[in-house]
Design a protein around this motif. Structure first.
Motif, PDB file in Angstrom:
ATOM      1  N   TRP A 147       4.159  35.003 -43.416  1.00 56.88           N
ATOM      2  CA  TRP A 147       5.232  35.532 -42.565  1.00 56.88           C
ATOM      3  C   TRP A 147       5.781  36.845 -43.118  1.00 56.88           C
ATOM      4  O   TRP A 147       6.693  37.419 -42.537  1.00 56.88           O
ATOM      5  N   PHE A 203      17.111  35.591 -39.203  1.00 55.68           N
ATOM      6  CA  PHE A 203      16.938  34.574 -38.165  1.00 55.68           C
ATOM      7  C   PHE A 203      16.532  35.199 -36.839  1.00 55.68           C
ATOM      8  O   PHE A 203      17.093  36.213 -36.447  1.00 55.68           O
ATOM      9  N   PRO A 204      15.571  34.633 -36.057  1.00 57.17           N
ATOM     10  CA  PRO A 204      14.855  33.382 -36.309  1.00 57.17           C
ATOM     11  C   PRO A 204      13.567  33.560 -37.117  1.00 57.17           C
ATOM     12  O   PRO A 204      12.780  32.631 -37.210  1.00 57.17           O
ATOM     13  N   GLN A 205      13.349  34.742 -37.677  1.00 51.95           N
ATOM     14  CA  GLN A 205      12.168  34.921 -38.523  1.00 51.95           C
ATOM     15  C   GLN A 205      12.345  34.159 -39.831  1.00 51.95           C
ATOM     16  O   GLN A 205      13.481  33.940 -40.281  1.00 51.95           O
ATOM     17  N   PRO A 206      11.247  33.764 -40.474  1.00 50.61           N
ATOM     18  CA  PRO A 206      11.351  33.178 -41.816  1.00 50.61           C
ATOM     19  C   PRO A 206      12.018  34.175 -42.775  1.00 50.61           C
ATOM     20  O   PRO A 206      11.984  35.385 -42.523  1.00 50.61           O
ATOM     21  N   GLU A 262      18.673  18.665 -48.280  1.00 49.83           N
ATOM     22  CA  GLU A 262      18.738  19.027 -46.852  1.00 49.83           C
ATOM     23  C   GLU A 262      19.933  18.361 -46.165  1.00 49.83           C
ATOM     24  O   GLU A 262      20.657  18.998 -45.393  1.00 49.83           O
ATOM     25  N   SER A 272      14.856  15.619 -42.086  1.00 48.21           N
ATOM     26  CA  SER A 272      15.767  14.530 -42.466  1.00 48.21           C
ATOM     27  C   SER A 272      16.261  13.737 -41.255  1.00 48.21           C
ATOM     28  O   SER A 272      16.994  12.757 -41.425  1.00 48.21           O
ATOM     29  N   ARG A 307      23.029  20.211 -44.257  1.00 47.83           N
ATOM     30  CA  ARG A 307      23.312  20.009 -42.827  1.00 47.83           C
ATOM     31  C   ARG A 307      24.758  19.578 -42.630  1.00 47.83           C
ATOM     32  O   ARG A 307      25.439  20.048 -41.721  1.00 47.83           O
ATOM     33  N   ALA A 333       7.797  23.762 -43.284  1.00 47.79           N
ATOM     34  CA  ALA A 333       8.389  23.265 -42.040  1.00 47.79           C
ATOM     35  C   ALA A 333       9.559  24.198 -41.753  1.00 47.79           C
ATOM     36  O   ALA A 333      10.581  24.146 -42.444  1.00 47.79           O
ATOM     37  N   LEU A 334       9.392  25.075 -40.778  1.00 50.31           N
ATOM     38  CA  LEU A 334      10.397  26.110 -40.496  1.00 50.31           C
ATOM     39  C   LEU A 334      11.064  25.782 -39.155  1.00 50.31           C
ATOM     40  O   LEU A 334      12.121  25.216 -39.112  1.00 50.31           O
ATOM     41  N   GLY A 335      10.410  26.125 -38.045  1.00 52.13           N
ATOM     42  CA  GLY A 335      10.905  25.688 -36.742  1.00 52.13           C
ATOM     43  C   GLY A 335      12.115  26.426 -36.229  1.00 52.13           C
ATOM     44  O   GLY A 335      12.860  25.897 -35.404  1.00 52.13           O
ATOM     45  N   ASN A 336      12.331  27.662 -36.687  1.00 53.48           N
ATOM     46  CA  ASN A 336      13.479  28.418 -36.160  1.00 53.48           C
ATOM     47  C   ASN A 336      13.262  28.778 -34.696  1.00 53.48           C
ATOM     48  O   ASN A 336      14.198  28.761 -33.904  1.00 53.48           O
ATOM     49  N   LEU A 337      12.029  29.139 -34.345  1.00 49.46           N
ATOM     50  CA  LEU A 337      11.722  29.521 -32.968  1.00 49.46           C
ATOM     51  C   LEU A 337      11.406  28.300 -32.119  1.00 49.46           C
ATOM     52  O   LEU A 337      11.734  28.259 -30.938  1.00 49.46           O
ATOM     53  N   ARG A 363      19.509  27.963 -42.520  1.00 53.63           N
ATOM     54  CA  ARG A 363      19.399  29.197 -41.731  1.00 53.63           C
ATOM     55  C   ARG A 363      20.499  29.236 -40.664  1.00 53.63           C
ATOM     56  O   ARG A 363      20.854  28.180 -40.106  1.00 53.63           O
ATOM     57  N   ALA A 370      21.851  26.431 -38.307  1.00 57.06           N
ATOM     58  CA  ALA A 370      21.064  26.377 -37.073  1.00 57.06           C
ATOM     59  C   ALA A 370      19.763  25.617 -37.313  1.00 57.06           C
ATOM     60  O   ALA A 370      19.250  24.935 -36.419  1.00 57.06           O
ATOM     61  N   LYS A 371      19.222  25.734 -38.528  1.00 59.34           N
ATOM     62  CA  LYS A 371      17.944  25.103 -38.867  1.00 59.34           C
ATOM     63  C   LYS A 371      17.827  25.053 -40.370  1.00 59.34           C
ATOM     64  O   LYS A 371      18.365  25.928 -41.067  1.00 59.34           O
ATOM     65  N   ILE A 372      17.117  24.033 -40.845  1.00 63.97           N
ATOM     66  CA  ILE A 372      16.707  23.993 -42.257  1.00 63.97           C
ATOM     67  C   ILE A 372      15.258  24.459 -42.332  1.00 63.97           C
ATOM     68  O   ILE A 372      14.426  24.048 -41.518  1.00 63.97           O
ATOM     69  N   ASN A 373      14.960  25.305 -43.296  1.00 65.06           N
ATOM     70  CA  ASN A 373      13.572  25.696 -43.571  1.00 65.06           C
ATOM     71  C   ASN A 373      13.153  25.098 -44.905  1.00 65.06           C
ATOM     72  O   ASN A 373      13.866  25.226 -45.907  1.00 65.06           O
ATOM     73  N   GLU A 395      14.641  18.207 -37.313  1.00 57.57           N
ATOM     74  CA  GLU A 395      14.712  18.328 -38.771  1.00 57.57           C
ATOM     75  C   GLU A 395      13.983  17.176 -39.462  1.00 57.57           C
ATOM     76  O   GLU A 395      14.016  16.037 -38.997  1.00 57.57           O
TER      77      GLU A 395
END
Lengths: 145, 145
Positions: free
Chosen positions: B112, A107-110, A69, B51, A73, B85-89, A100, A79-82, B49
């Motif tokens: 999802w 994005f922003p869906q899984p 991760e 991390s 980054r 752990a997603l958290g895009n939204l 992501r 924008a995000k790590i999943n 995140e």
């Protein structure tokens, strides 16, 4: 729970491009052209659930996930790590580590949800060009983890 | 990274039925009738995140995730546990802990993904009846974690 299950694809094959391994875990880059920089941290033996591992094994696995991760980054600024351990189809413990981007197809869906837009070919090509160097940075971070 | 973000739904509200909390983490049961026994382990402060947390905080968070997973496996005997752990939204760190069943609407796809079949009303009702006792068992396991 045997060490290897001959019916399990992750017991038979790496499951992607091999990037790093030790006796207990391997890290592969997923063959997912729409999601460049998608890595998986895969247990070498056949175990279904995260809570089947003892605390030390979980801490080691999570240290590897976090090392991947951090490199993603730093190098890709997603924008995000999943993160996810699902395994409904292949119940052999593996962590998905997915960078992501706002321009990615889902994005922003899984990534397992519905596509939101066509992939951005230029962004994918730009990120694909980074992958060989990214693989090396991931392997180096895992050596140090 | 401030401790709370007034625009973040997980800073403003529990995000589900409160089951347990301490100063750093809370556990809620998700309001997802199609997926009974779906809990979330939510960081109390606003961090995006995994991390971003230090090793001790990650180990504590994962100990809570594993405690929930163990109770779900014992009490519900799911086909598989899904962790994510997603958290895009909502980029406020939270772990989904989802028991999956062969009869659930999406199995073996991630929750999802696309529905594979209508929900099994009898199975859902049977599991919903277990939820008050399950909440208590989860809270008890978290007290001991």
């Amino acid at each position: 729970m045997s060490a290897h299950d001959p019916a399990c694809p992750l017991c038979r094959e790496p499951g992607g491009l091999p990037v790093w391994q030790d006796a207990d875990w391997r890290v592969i880059r997923a063959d997912e052209p729409a999601f460049p920089g998608f890595y998986r941290v895969v247990l070498q033996r056949h175990v279904a659930e995260w809570s089947d591992l003892d605390t030390a094994a979980r801490q080691r696995g999570m240290a590897l996930v976090v090392a991947v991760e951090r490199v993603l980054r730093e190098k890709l600024q997603p924008a995000k790590i999943n993160l996810a351990a699902l395994g409904n189809l292949v119940p052999h413990l593996h962590w998905h580590v997915v960078p992501r981007f706002a321009d990615d197809s889902h994005f922003p869906q899984p990534i397992w949800g519905s596509a939101q837009r066509p992939p951005d070919a230029a962004a994918l090509a730009r990120r694909a060009a980074l992958l060989p160097a990214l693989d090396r940075a991931v392997a180096q971070a895992l050596d140090a983890a």
